[in-house]
Scaffold this active site. Structure first.
Site, short mmCIF file in Angstrom:
data_model
loop_
_atom_site.label_atom_id
_atom_site.label_comp_id
_atom_site.label_asym_id
_atom_site.label_seq_id
_atom_site.Cartn_x
_atom_site.Cartn_y
_atom_site.Cartn_z
N ASN A 208 0.82 -1.07 0.10
CA ASN A 208 -0.35 -0.14 -0.07
C ASN A 208 1.04 1.09 -0.18
O ASN A 208 2.20 0.92 0.61
CB ASN A 208 -1.00 -0.53 1.30
CG ASN A 208 -0.45 0.82 2.44
OD1 ASN A 208 -0.70 1.82 2.87
ND2 ASN A 208 0.13 -0.51 3.41
N PHE B 103 -1.72 8.41 4.30
CA PHE B 103 -2.23 8.81 5.61
C PHE B 103 -3.74 9.23 5.04
O PHE B 103 -4.08 10.24 5.59
CB PHE B 103 -1.63 9.63 6.14
CG PHE B 103 -0.51 9.39 7.21
CD1 PHE B 103 -0.49 7.67 7.65
CD2 PHE B 103 0.40 10.19 7.89
CE1 PHE B 103 0.88 7.41 8.26
CE2 PHE B 103 1.26 9.77 8.78
CZ PHE B 103 1.64 8.37 9.07
N SER C 181 5.86 5.40 8.59
CA SER C 181 5.15 5.24 7.44
C SER C 181 6.25 5.37 5.75
O SER C 181 6.74 6.46 6.57
CB SER C 181 4.14 4.97 7.29
OG SER C 181 3.60 5.26 5.82
N ASN D 257 5.27 5.86 3.39
CA ASN D 257 4.67 6.53 1.99
C ASN D 257 4.07 8.15 2.54
O ASN D 257 3.17 8.81 1.68
CB ASN D 257 3.12 6.09 1.81
CG ASN D 257 3.15 4.51 2.06
OD1 ASN D 257 3.71 3.77 1.11
ND2 ASN D 257 2.11 3.13 2.80
N THR D 258 4.45 8.60 3.52
CA THR D 258 4.36 9.31 3.43
C THR D 258 6.12 10.84 3.54
O THR D 258 6.70 9.79 4.63
CB THR D 258 3.59 10.39 5.06
OG1 THR D 258 2.39 10.83 4.86
CG2 THR D 258 4.42 11.93 5.50
N LYS E 51 5.57 3.67 17.49
CA LYS E 51 5.09 2.56 16.18
C LYS E 51 6.66 2.58 14.85
O LYS E 51 7.59 3.53 14.29
CB LYS E 51 4.87 3.00 14.96
CG LYS E 51 4.44 1.63 14.09
CD LYS E 51 3.37 1.42 14.15
CE LYS E 51 3.13 -0.42 12.65
NZ LYS E 51 1.53 -0.11 12.35
N ASN F 83 5.80 -1.34 11.50
CA ASN F 83 5.28 -1.88 10.90
C ASN F 83 5.64 -1.74 9.27
O ASN F 83 6.35 -3.01 9.41
CB ASN F 83 5.54 0.56 9.93
CG ASN F 83 4.33 0.91 9.15
OD1 ASN F 83 3.84 0.31 8.59
ND2 ASN F 83 3.87 2.36 10.54
#
Length: 351
Positions: free
Chosen positions: A114, A118, A181, A183-184, A223, A252
């Protein structure tokens, strides 16, 4: 829910675009929770209480953040037999996330990739949904996972985390600081020694202020990613202890593709979850346990597709476990399967 009905539901859902299937599932949960329709996925709670970070967890199995970003389905998810549920990641302002498509299945590997970024409806909507749920009133544990907006420069990230902490603090059993994450943009740089030290110092100070105002201290977990070497893990462990953090969630998603190379969608950008992250997660958990000692709470997440996987995660050093991708592939029956296995493991004195 028995395995056969979920296998049929999964066959239908896997015919759909992954994100459409996710949206349809969450909408169904939101509409059916706290109604007689819960029978389709309700499981009895396996009682296996354990106290960590001052919290009494009804059992050792939780839902990882990311599935219910807007906290719309807390009660429905809780009905599956989880002892604790973590929702989010929430950011101060609503944001659409990254462009679609951004969710990909790798069924040959029991995995997902994915790059949501966020996507969520923002802090106010999130808190309103949390307040409507009855999960905490039933004695279960609710974790609220917080992050930064994509548009916020990384040097100003602390302000976003503090805004979220202020908003969720009164409604959380614990708060998770998501700095892992992929993805940021630049988010994982917050795991660096100086950046993490500054962020957690600010978090600790604000939490102290909130605790004085509200008369209770909410545990804070951090995390982290699986893509860390042992030196990085040790530095993170020392920083967590220095600032009085209450626990760590490991891990994660991974940016590594070693375990899925050559499979369809393997080259998509984003975080890989599911079975391929299992070993990396366990490695980080073991390194954390060695660095943190026996008493520091560790929640293990990453690649739990069976009860045996959860037991292995505990033996690596985790106190509790969380599932996400395993729930997608195995369904709600996995929750009870894991909870029973961990209860049996604890009775043998191995956990």
């Amino acid at each position: 829910m028995s395995l056969l009905p979920y296998a049929l539901a999964r066959a239908l859902l896997f015919r759909l675009d992954p994100e459409r299937a996710h949206e349809l599932t969450m909408e169904s949960l939101a509409r059916s929770q706290d109604t007689p329709l819960e029978w389709a996925y309700r499981n009895s709670l396996v009682e296996d209480p354990v106290t960590l970070a001052g919290l009494r967890f009804p059992n050792r199995v939780g839902l990882a953040a990311g599935l219910d970003k807007n906290a719309r389905c807390i009660d429905g998810l809780g009905a599956m037999g989880f002892g604790f549920v973590e929702v989010g990641t929430v950011t101060p302002k609503a944001q659409p996330g990254n462009p679609k498509p951004r969710l990909f299945r790798l069924p040959q590997a029991n995995a997902l990739i994915n790059r949501f970024g966020f996507n969520n409806d923002g802090l106010d909507a999130f808190v309103a949904n949390v307040r409507r749920s009855s999960f905490r009133a039933r004695g279960r544990i609710l974790g609220l996972n917080i992050g930064k907006n994509a548009a916020t420069p990384i040097e100003n990230a602390t302000s976003d985390y503090l805004a979220c902490l202020d908003g969720v603090y009164p409604h959380a059993d614990y708060v998770t600081i998501n700095i892992s994450s992929p993805n940021t943009s630049d988010l994982r740089s917050l795991q660096g020694d100086a950046a993490l030290d500054a962020l957690l110092g600010a978090i600790a100070q604000r939490r102290s202020q909130l605790a004085q105002r509200q008369g209770r201290q909410v545990p804070v977990f951090v995390k982290i990613a699986p893509d860390l070497d042992e030196v990085q893990v040790r530095l993170i462990a020392a920083t967590l202890q220095r600032h009085g953090m209450d626990g760590v969630i490991a891990t994660n998603t991974t940016i590594s593709r070693d375990a899925v190379r050559g499979l369809p969608h393997a080259d998509e950008t984003g975080g890989l979850s599911g079975a391929p992250v299992f070993e990396a997660s366990n490695r980080v958990i073991a390194q954390l346990r060695a660095a943190l000692g026996s008493a520091f709470p560790i929640i293990g997440v990453g690649g739990i597709m069976s009860a045996a996987d959860a037991v292995a995660k505990m033996r690596a050093g985790a106190d509790l476990v969380q599932v996400y991708t395993g729930l997608i592939y195995r369904g709600p029956a996995l929750v009870g399967e894991i909870a029973r296995a961990l209860k049996a493991e604890r009775r043998t004195g191995s956990a």
